[in-house]
Design an enzyme around this catalytic site. Sequence first.
Site, PDB file in Angstrom:
ATOM      1  N   HIS A 205      52.304 -18.742  52.097  1.00  0.00           N
ATOM      2  CA  HIS A 205      50.978 -18.841  53.574  1.00  0.00           C
ATOM      3  C   HIS A 205      51.498 -19.116  54.327  1.00  0.00           C
ATOM      4  CE1 HIS A 205      47.298 -17.124  55.766  1.00  0.00           C
ATOM      5  NE2 HIS A 205      48.871 -17.371  56.699  1.00  0.00           N
TER       6      HIS A 205
ATOM      7  N   HIS B 288      53.969 -18.702  58.212  1.00  0.00           N
ATOM      8  CA  HIS B 288      54.214 -17.436  60.304  1.00  0.00           C
ATOM      9  C   HIS B 288      55.399 -18.428  60.194  1.00  0.00           C
ATOM     10  CE1 HIS B 288      49.995 -15.876  59.923  1.00  0.00           C
ATOM     11  NE2 HIS B 288      49.957 -16.929  59.488  1.00  0.00           N
TER      12      HIS B 288
ATOM     13  N   LYS C 271      48.985  -7.474  53.478  1.00  0.00           N
ATOM     14  CA  LYS C 271      48.602  -8.507  54.114  1.00  0.00           C
ATOM     15  C   LYS C 271      47.013  -8.050  54.898  1.00  0.00           C
ATOM     16  CE  LYS C 271      46.218 -12.620  55.692  1.00  0.00           C
ATOM     17  NZ  LYS C 271      46.900 -13.798  56.531  1.00  0.00           N
TER      18      LYS C 271
ATOM     19  N   HIS D  77      42.521 -11.982  55.567  1.00  0.00           N
ATOM     20  CA  HIS D  77      42.278 -13.679  56.109  1.00  0.00           C
ATOM     21  C   HIS D  77      40.970 -12.859  56.356  1.00  0.00           C
ATOM     22  CE1 HIS D  77      41.581 -15.585  60.133  1.00  0.00           C
ATOM     23  NE2 HIS D  77      40.548 -15.159  59.807  1.00  0.00           N
TER      24      HIS D  77
ATOM     25  N   HIS E 258      43.605 -19.131  52.731  1.00  0.00           N
ATOM     26  CA  HIS E 258      42.627 -20.178  53.998  1.00  0.00           C
ATOM     27  C   HIS E 258      41.985 -20.074  54.085  1.00  0.00           C
ATOM     28  CE1 HIS E 258      42.848 -17.172  56.497  1.00  0.00           C
ATOM     29  NE2 HIS E 258      43.462 -17.106  57.516  1.00  0.00           N
TER      30      HIS E 258
ATOM     31  N   ASP F  78      49.817 -21.932  55.838  1.00  0.00           N
ATOM     32  CA  ASP F  78      49.275 -21.615  56.925  1.00  0.00           C
ATOM     33  C   ASP F  78      50.501 -21.905  58.312  1.00  0.00           C
ATOM     34  OD1 ASP F  78      47.990 -19.557  58.692  1.00  0.00           O
ATOM     35  OD2 ASP F  78      46.152 -20.522  58.883  1.00  0.00           O
TER      36      ASP F  78
HETATM   37  C1  NCD Z   1      47.797 -17.739  62.456  1.00  0.00           C
HETATM   38  C2  NCD Z   1      48.809 -17.818  63.448  1.00  0.00           C
HETATM   39  O1  NCD Z   1      48.933 -18.452  64.756  1.00  0.00           O
HETATM   40  O2  NCD Z   1      49.728 -16.540  63.373  1.00  0.00           O
HETATM   41  N1  NCD Z   1      46.727 -18.459  63.300  1.00  0.00           N
HETATM   42  C3  NCD Z   1      45.471 -19.371  62.170  1.00  0.00           C
HETATM   43  O3  NCD Z   1      44.974 -19.775  63.109  1.00  0.00           O
HETATM   44  N2  NCD Z   1      45.970 -19.253  60.904  1.00  0.00           N
HETATM   45  C4  NCD Z   1      46.765 -16.381  61.854  1.00  0.00           C
HETATM   46  C5  NCD Z   1      46.643 -16.674  60.658  1.00  0.00           C
HETATM   47  O4  NCD Z   1      46.471 -16.852  59.588  1.00  0.00           O
HETATM   48  O5  NCD Z   1      44.401 -16.320  60.989  1.00  0.00           O
HETATM   49 ZN    ZN Z   2      47.656 -17.053  58.470  1.00  0.00          ZN
HETATM   50 ZN    ZN Z   3      44.931 -15.961  58.867  1.00  0.00          ZN
END
Ligand code: NCD
Ligand code: ZN
Ligand code: ZN
Length: 344
Positions: A13, A15, A99, A136, A174, A247
Amino acid sequence: METITLLQPDDWHAHLRDGSALKRTVPDLAKQFARAICMPNLVPPVKTVDEALAYRERILAHVPQGLHFDPRMVLYFTDQTSPDEVAKIHASDYVNAIKLYPAGATTNSDNGVSDIRKVYAVIEQLEEYQVPLLLHGEVTHQHIDIFDREKRFLDEVLTPLLRQFPKLKLVLEHITTSEAATFVLEYDRNVAATITPQHLLFNRNDLLVGGVKPHFYCLPILKRQSHQQTLLEVATSGNPKFFLGTDSAPHARHAKENACGCAGCYSAPTAIELYAQAFDQVGKIERLEGFASHFGADFYGLPRNENSITLVKEDQVIPTALDYLDGEQIIPLYAGQTIAWRKV
Ligand code: NCD
Ligand code: ZN
Ligand code: ZN
Protein backbone atom coordinates in the site's frame (compact mmCIF):
# COMPACT_ATOMS: atom_id res chain seq x y z
CA MET A 1 26.24 -5.75 16.55
CA GLU A 2 22.84 -7.28 15.94
CA THR A 3 21.96 -7.76 12.28
CA ILE A 4 19.04 -9.41 10.56
CA THR A 5 18.70 -10.53 6.97
CA LEU A 6 15.32 -10.90 5.34
CA LEU A 7 13.97 -11.60 1.91
CA GLN A 8 13.49 -8.25 0.24
CA PRO A 9 10.17 -6.85 1.44
CA ASP A 10 7.25 -5.52 -0.62
CA ASP A 11 4.97 -2.60 0.19
CA TRP A 12 1.35 -3.56 -0.40
CA HIS A 13 0.00 0.00 0.00
CA ALA A 14 1.92 3.05 -1.22
CA HIS A 15 1.12 6.43 -2.77
CA LEU A 16 3.70 7.48 -5.33
CA ARG A 17 1.69 10.36 -6.86
CA ASP A 18 2.63 11.49 -10.37
CA GLY A 19 4.71 14.01 -12.33
CA SER A 20 7.72 15.46 -10.52
CA ALA A 21 6.67 13.80 -7.23
CA LEU A 22 7.94 10.54 -8.74
CA LYS A 23 11.52 11.88 -8.55
CA ARG A 24 11.24 11.67 -4.78
CA THR A 25 8.85 8.78 -4.18
CA VAL A 26 10.07 6.11 -6.59
CA PRO A 27 13.76 6.06 -5.50
CA ASP A 28 12.78 6.26 -1.81
CA LEU A 29 10.57 3.19 -2.13
CA ALA A 30 12.66 1.22 -4.62
CA LYS A 31 15.74 1.36 -2.35
CA GLN A 32 13.91 -0.88 0.09
CA PHE A 33 11.06 -2.67 -1.58
CA ALA A 34 11.02 -4.99 -4.59
CA ARG A 35 7.36 -4.32 -5.36
CA ALA A 36 4.67 -1.93 -4.27
CA ILE A 37 0.95 -1.66 -4.72
CA CYS A 38 0.75 1.80 -6.30
CA MET A 39 -2.44 3.41 -5.13
CA PRO A 40 -4.60 4.97 -7.85
CA ASN A 41 -5.90 8.12 -6.12
CA LEU A 42 -4.29 10.50 -8.57
CA VAL A 43 -6.06 13.56 -9.95
CA PRO A 44 -7.75 12.34 -12.11
CA PRO A 45 -7.79 8.79 -10.73
CA VAL A 46 -6.45 5.67 -12.49
CA LYS A 47 -9.67 4.01 -13.60
CA THR A 48 -8.84 1.56 -16.38
CA VAL A 49 -6.21 -1.08 -17.09
CA ASP A 50 -4.85 1.08 -19.92
CA GLU A 51 -4.46 4.09 -17.60
CA ALA A 52 -2.76 1.88 -15.02
CA LEU A 53 -0.25 0.62 -17.58
CA ALA A 54 0.57 4.17 -18.67
CA TYR A 55 1.02 5.22 -15.00
CA ARG A 56 3.27 2.18 -14.47
CA GLU A 57 5.54 3.35 -17.28
CA ARG A 58 5.81 6.82 -15.70
CA ILE A 59 6.83 5.18 -12.42
CA LEU A 60 9.37 2.88 -14.10
CA ALA A 61 11.03 5.89 -15.74
CA HIS A 62 12.12 7.03 -12.24
CA VAL A 63 13.59 3.76 -10.95
CA PRO A 64 17.29 4.44 -10.22
CA GLN A 65 19.81 2.58 -12.35
CA GLY A 66 20.82 -0.74 -10.89
CA LEU A 67 17.65 -1.20 -8.83
CA HIS A 68 14.91 -3.61 -9.75
CA PHE A 69 11.43 -2.39 -8.88
CA ASP A 70 8.15 -3.90 -10.03
CA PRO A 71 5.16 -1.55 -9.56
CA ARG A 72 1.94 -3.49 -9.03
CA MET A 73 -1.04 -1.50 -10.21
CA VAL A 74 -4.56 -0.98 -8.89
CA LEU A 75 -7.69 0.55 -10.39
CA TYR A 76 -9.79 3.18 -8.66
CA PHE A 77 -13.35 1.97 -8.11
CA THR A 78 -16.08 4.47 -9.06
CA ASP A 79 -19.86 4.29 -9.35
CA GLN A 80 -19.28 3.93 -13.12
CA THR A 81 -16.77 1.06 -13.04
CA SER A 82 -17.92 -1.56 -15.49
CA PRO A 83 -18.18 -5.22 -14.42
CA ASP A 84 -16.26 -6.00 -17.64
CA GLU A 85 -13.15 -4.24 -16.30
CA VAL A 86 -12.68 -7.10 -13.80
CA ALA A 87 -11.87 -9.67 -16.49
CA LYS A 88 -9.32 -7.19 -17.86
CA ILE A 89 -7.68 -6.88 -14.45
CA HIS A 90 -7.62 -10.65 -14.15
CA ALA A 91 -5.96 -10.96 -17.56
CA SER A 92 -3.38 -8.24 -16.89
CA ASP A 93 0.18 -9.05 -15.84
CA TYR A 94 0.57 -5.77 -14.01
CA VAL A 95 -2.77 -4.88 -12.43
CA ASN A 96 -3.49 -6.83 -9.27
CA ALA A 97 -6.53 -5.31 -7.60
CA ILE A 98 -9.18 -2.60 -7.40
CA LYS A 99 -9.37 -0.01 -4.65
CA LEU A 100 -12.59 1.24 -3.13
CA TYR A 101 -12.57 4.64 -1.48
CA PRO A 102 -15.92 5.60 0.01
CA ALA A 103 -16.56 8.99 -1.62
CA GLY A 104 -15.22 11.74 0.64
CA ALA A 105 -13.38 9.41 3.05
CA THR A 106 -9.80 10.53 2.38
CA THR A 107 -7.33 12.31 0.07
CA ASN A 108 -8.57 12.35 -3.56
CA SER A 109 -11.61 10.20 -2.88
CA ASP A 110 -14.21 12.52 -4.47
CA ASN A 111 -14.68 10.11 -7.35
CA GLY A 112 -15.03 7.13 -5.03
CA VAL A 113 -18.04 4.90 -4.56
CA SER A 114 -21.09 6.69 -3.16
CA ASP A 115 -22.87 3.56 -1.90
CA ILE A 116 -21.35 0.11 -2.07
CA ARG A 117 -24.69 -1.53 -2.81
CA LYS A 118 -24.73 0.30 -6.15
CA VAL A 119 -21.61 -1.56 -7.29
CA TYR A 120 -22.48 -5.12 -6.27
CA ALA A 121 -22.48 -6.16 -9.95
CA VAL A 122 -18.76 -5.39 -10.10
CA ILE A 123 -18.11 -7.04 -6.75
CA GLU A 124 -19.79 -10.20 -7.99
CA GLN A 125 -17.18 -10.32 -10.76
CA LEU A 126 -14.36 -9.68 -8.28
CA GLU A 127 -15.49 -12.69 -6.27
CA GLU A 128 -15.84 -14.77 -9.41
CA TYR A 129 -12.34 -13.91 -10.72
CA GLN A 130 -10.77 -13.75 -7.23
CA VAL A 131 -9.47 -10.25 -7.93
CA PRO A 132 -8.70 -8.55 -4.59
CA LEU A 133 -10.88 -5.66 -3.44
CA LEU A 134 -8.79 -3.19 -1.43
CA LEU A 135 -10.75 -1.02 0.96
CA HIS A 136 -10.32 2.28 2.72
CA GLY A 137 -12.60 1.17 5.54
CA GLU A 138 -14.28 4.21 7.01
CA VAL A 139 -17.83 5.49 6.83
CA THR A 140 -18.18 9.10 5.84
CA HIS A 141 -21.43 10.32 7.43
CA GLN A 142 -20.86 13.78 8.89
CA HIS A 143 -22.41 12.87 12.25
CA ILE A 144 -20.15 9.85 12.90
CA ASP A 145 -17.22 10.62 15.18
CA ILE A 146 -13.89 10.40 13.36
CA PHE A 147 -12.57 7.89 15.92
CA ASP A 148 -15.54 5.55 15.29
CA ARG A 149 -15.55 5.62 11.49
CA GLU A 150 -13.56 2.42 10.98
CA LYS A 151 -15.61 0.39 13.43
CA ARG A 152 -18.86 1.63 11.88
CA PHE A 153 -17.59 0.57 8.46
CA LEU A 154 -17.08 -2.99 9.72
CA ASP A 155 -20.61 -3.16 11.06
CA GLU A 156 -22.48 -1.29 8.35
CA VAL A 157 -20.57 -2.11 5.17
CA LEU A 158 -18.18 -5.04 5.53
CA THR A 159 -20.33 -7.49 7.45
CA PRO A 160 -23.20 -7.31 4.94
CA LEU A 161 -20.71 -7.33 2.03
CA LEU A 162 -19.08 -10.56 3.20
CA ARG A 163 -22.44 -12.13 3.95
CA GLN A 164 -23.38 -11.56 0.32
CA PHE A 165 -19.91 -12.43 -1.10
CA PRO A 166 -18.29 -14.86 1.35
CA LYS A 167 -15.45 -15.83 -1.00
CA LEU A 168 -14.50 -12.27 -1.97
CA LYS A 169 -10.77 -11.63 -1.63
CA LEU A 170 -10.46 -8.47 0.36
CA VAL A 171 -7.76 -6.34 2.01
CA LEU A 172 -8.86 -3.99 4.73
CA GLU A 173 -6.15 -1.38 4.27
CA HIS A 174 -4.31 0.45 7.04
CA ILE A 175 -6.28 -0.97 9.97
CA THR A 176 -6.23 1.15 13.11
CA THR A 177 -8.48 -0.49 15.70
CA SER A 178 -8.80 -3.65 17.82
CA GLU A 179 -12.22 -4.13 16.25
CA ALA A 180 -10.72 -4.27 12.75
CA ALA A 181 -8.04 -6.74 13.88
CA THR A 182 -10.67 -8.97 15.48
CA PHE A 183 -12.86 -8.70 12.40
CA VAL A 184 -10.05 -9.92 10.14
CA LEU A 185 -9.24 -12.78 12.52
CA GLU A 186 -12.84 -13.97 12.45
CA TYR A 187 -12.91 -14.54 8.70
CA ASP A 188 -11.20 -17.04 6.45
CA ARG A 189 -7.96 -16.55 4.53
CA ASN A 190 -9.72 -14.45 1.87
CA VAL A 191 -9.87 -11.51 4.32
CA ALA A 192 -6.55 -9.81 5.11
CA ALA A 193 -5.28 -6.44 6.33
CA THR A 194 -2.31 -4.14 5.93
CA ILE A 195 -0.82 -2.23 8.84
CA THR A 196 1.23 0.99 8.59
CA PRO A 197 4.35 1.88 10.57
CA GLN A 198 2.65 4.91 12.12
CA HIS A 199 -0.20 2.85 13.56
CA LEU A 200 2.32 0.44 15.14
CA LEU A 201 4.62 3.12 16.55
CA PHE A 202 2.27 5.90 17.55
CA ASN A 203 -1.13 6.69 18.99
CA ARG A 204 -3.35 9.75 19.22
CA ASN A 205 -1.30 11.21 22.08
CA ASP A 206 1.60 11.56 19.66
CA LEU A 207 -0.73 13.51 17.38
CA LEU A 208 -2.44 15.72 19.96
CA VAL A 209 -0.62 16.06 23.30
CA GLY A 210 1.56 19.15 23.70
CA GLY A 211 0.29 20.72 20.47
CA VAL A 212 -1.14 19.43 17.20
CA LYS A 213 1.51 17.53 15.20
CA PRO A 214 0.30 17.69 11.61
CA HIS A 215 2.90 15.21 10.34
CA PHE A 216 1.22 12.49 12.41
CA TYR A 217 -2.16 13.24 10.84
CA CYS A 218 -3.31 10.53 8.48
CA LEU A 219 -6.53 8.68 7.78
CA PRO A 220 -7.77 6.58 9.39
CA ILE A 221 -6.61 8.78 12.27
CA LEU A 222 -4.28 7.43 14.98
CA LYS A 223 -6.32 5.84 17.77
CA ARG A 224 -5.78 5.33 21.51
CA GLN A 225 -2.88 3.28 22.85
CA SER A 226 -4.90 0.11 23.50
CA HIS A 227 -5.57 -0.13 19.75
CA GLN A 228 -1.90 0.40 18.97
CA GLN A 229 -1.19 -2.48 21.34
CA THR A 230 -3.58 -4.83 19.54
CA LEU A 231 -2.12 -3.89 16.16
CA LEU A 232 1.37 -4.70 17.47
CA GLU A 233 0.10 -8.05 18.72
CA VAL A 234 -1.47 -9.12 15.44
CA ALA A 235 1.34 -7.75 13.25
CA THR A 236 3.94 -9.67 15.24
CA SER A 237 1.81 -12.80 15.74
CA GLY A 238 2.98 -14.59 12.59
CA ASN A 239 -0.60 -14.69 11.31
CA PRO A 240 -0.37 -14.38 7.49
CA LYS A 241 -3.58 -12.32 7.29
CA PHE A 242 -1.65 -9.24 8.44
CA PHE A 243 1.06 -7.83 6.22
CA LEU A 244 3.07 -4.73 5.41
CA GLY A 245 1.48 -1.73 3.71
CA THR A 246 3.12 1.57 4.57
CA ASP A 247 0.40 3.87 3.26
CA SER A 248 3.31 6.22 2.64
CA ALA A 249 1.38 9.28 1.42
CA PRO A 250 3.43 12.34 0.46
CA HIS A 251 2.09 15.87 0.87
CA ALA A 252 4.31 18.94 0.59
CA ARG A 253 5.26 20.61 3.87
CA HIS A 254 3.02 23.64 3.36
CA ALA A 255 0.02 21.41 2.69
CA LYS A 256 0.57 19.61 6.00
CA GLU A 257 1.52 22.63 8.14
CA ASN A 258 -1.66 24.42 7.25
CA ALA A 259 -4.90 25.59 8.88
CA CYS A 260 -6.54 22.73 6.96
CA GLY A 261 -3.72 20.21 6.77
CA CYS A 262 -3.76 17.21 4.43
CA ALA A 263 -3.97 13.62 5.67
CA GLY A 264 -1.01 11.34 5.04
CA CYS A 265 2.39 10.42 6.52
CA TYR A 266 5.48 10.09 4.33
CA SER A 267 7.32 7.02 5.61
CA ALA A 268 8.89 5.65 2.41
CA PRO A 269 12.55 6.66 2.98
CA THR A 270 12.93 4.60 6.19
CA ALA A 271 9.83 2.42 6.17
CA ILE A 272 11.42 -0.97 6.75
CA GLU A 273 13.53 0.44 9.59
CA LEU A 274 10.44 1.95 11.21
CA TYR A 275 8.77 -1.47 11.13
CA ALA A 276 11.96 -3.05 12.55
CA GLN A 277 11.80 -0.51 15.37
CA ALA A 278 8.19 -1.43 16.12
CA PHE A 279 8.76 -5.21 16.03
CA ASP A 280 11.95 -4.95 18.11
CA GLN A 281 10.25 -2.78 20.74
CA VAL A 282 7.96 -5.71 21.55
CA GLY A 283 10.77 -8.28 21.32
CA LYS A 284 9.52 -9.80 18.04
CA ILE A 285 12.09 -8.81 15.43
CA GLU A 286 12.18 -12.42 14.19
CA ARG A 287 8.57 -12.02 13.04
CA LEU A 288 9.38 -9.13 10.72
CA GLU A 289 10.25 -11.24 7.69
CA GLY A 290 6.91 -13.02 7.45
CA PHE A 291 4.99 -9.75 7.81
CA ALA A 292 7.23 -7.77 5.45
CA SER A 293 8.33 -10.31 2.85
CA HIS A 294 6.12 -13.42 2.76
CA PHE A 295 2.47 -12.92 3.62
CA GLY A 296 1.54 -10.16 1.17
CA ALA A 297 3.02 -11.98 -1.82
CA ASP A 298 1.26 -15.16 -0.73
CA PHE A 299 -2.08 -13.36 -0.44
CA TYR A 300 -1.75 -11.80 -3.91
CA GLY A 301 -0.64 -15.13 -5.40
CA LEU A 302 2.71 -13.66 -6.49
CA PRO A 303 6.07 -15.37 -5.99
CA ARG A 304 8.11 -14.37 -2.97
CA ASN A 305 11.20 -12.31 -3.74
CA GLU A 306 14.53 -14.09 -3.98
CA ASN A 307 17.13 -11.50 -3.00
CA SER A 308 17.59 -10.27 0.55
CA ILE A 309 18.28 -7.12 2.52
CA THR A 310 20.16 -6.65 5.79
CA LEU A 311 19.28 -4.43 8.71
CA VAL A 312 21.70 -3.56 11.50
CA LYS A 313 20.79 -2.41 14.96
CA GLU A 314 22.50 0.93 14.75
CA ASP A 315 21.09 4.39 15.47
CA GLN A 316 20.03 6.54 12.56
CA VAL A 317 18.54 10.00 12.61
CA ILE A 318 15.62 10.49 10.23
CA PRO A 319 16.20 13.63 8.12
CA THR A 320 14.28 16.73 9.20
CA ALA A 321 13.19 17.54 5.63
CA LEU A 322 13.65 16.26 2.08
CA ASP A 323 13.35 17.88 -1.34
CA TYR A 324 9.99 17.42 -3.03
CA LEU A 325 8.22 18.71 -6.15
CA ASP A 326 10.99 20.90 -7.60
CA GLY A 327 11.63 23.44 -4.87
CA GLU A 328 9.27 22.30 -2.14
CA GLN A 329 9.97 20.22 0.94
CA ILE A 330 8.48 17.13 2.50
CA ILE A 331 8.76 16.16 6.15
CA PRO A 332 9.21 12.41 6.58
CA LEU A 333 7.51 10.45 9.35
CA TYR A 334 9.37 10.85 12.67
CA ALA A 335 11.61 13.56 11.20
CA GLY A 336 14.63 14.48 13.30
CA GLN A 337 14.12 11.50 15.63
CA THR A 338 16.51 8.62 16.19
CA ILE A 339 15.55 5.03 15.44
CA ALA A 340 17.59 1.97 16.34
CA TRP A 341 17.72 0.22 12.96
CA ARG A 342 19.40 0.97 9.66
CA LYS A 343 19.27 -0.80 6.32
CA VAL A 344 22.78 -1.47 4.96
C1 NCD B 1 -3.75 8.95 1.72
C2 NCD B 1 -3.25 9.94 0.65
O1 NCD B 1 -2.74 11.00 1.02
O2 NCD B 1 -3.36 9.63 -0.54
N1 NCD B 1 -3.84 9.63 2.98
C3 NCD B 1 -3.90 9.07 4.22
O3 NCD B 1 -4.06 9.81 5.19
N2 NCD B 1 -3.78 7.78 4.41
C4 NCD B 1 -5.02 8.34 1.27
C5 NCD B 1 -5.44 7.11 2.05
O4 NCD B 1 -4.77 6.08 1.98
O5 NCD B 1 -6.47 7.12 2.72
ZN1 ZN C 1 -3.32 5.03 1.41
ZN1 ZN D 1 -6.91 5.07 2.82
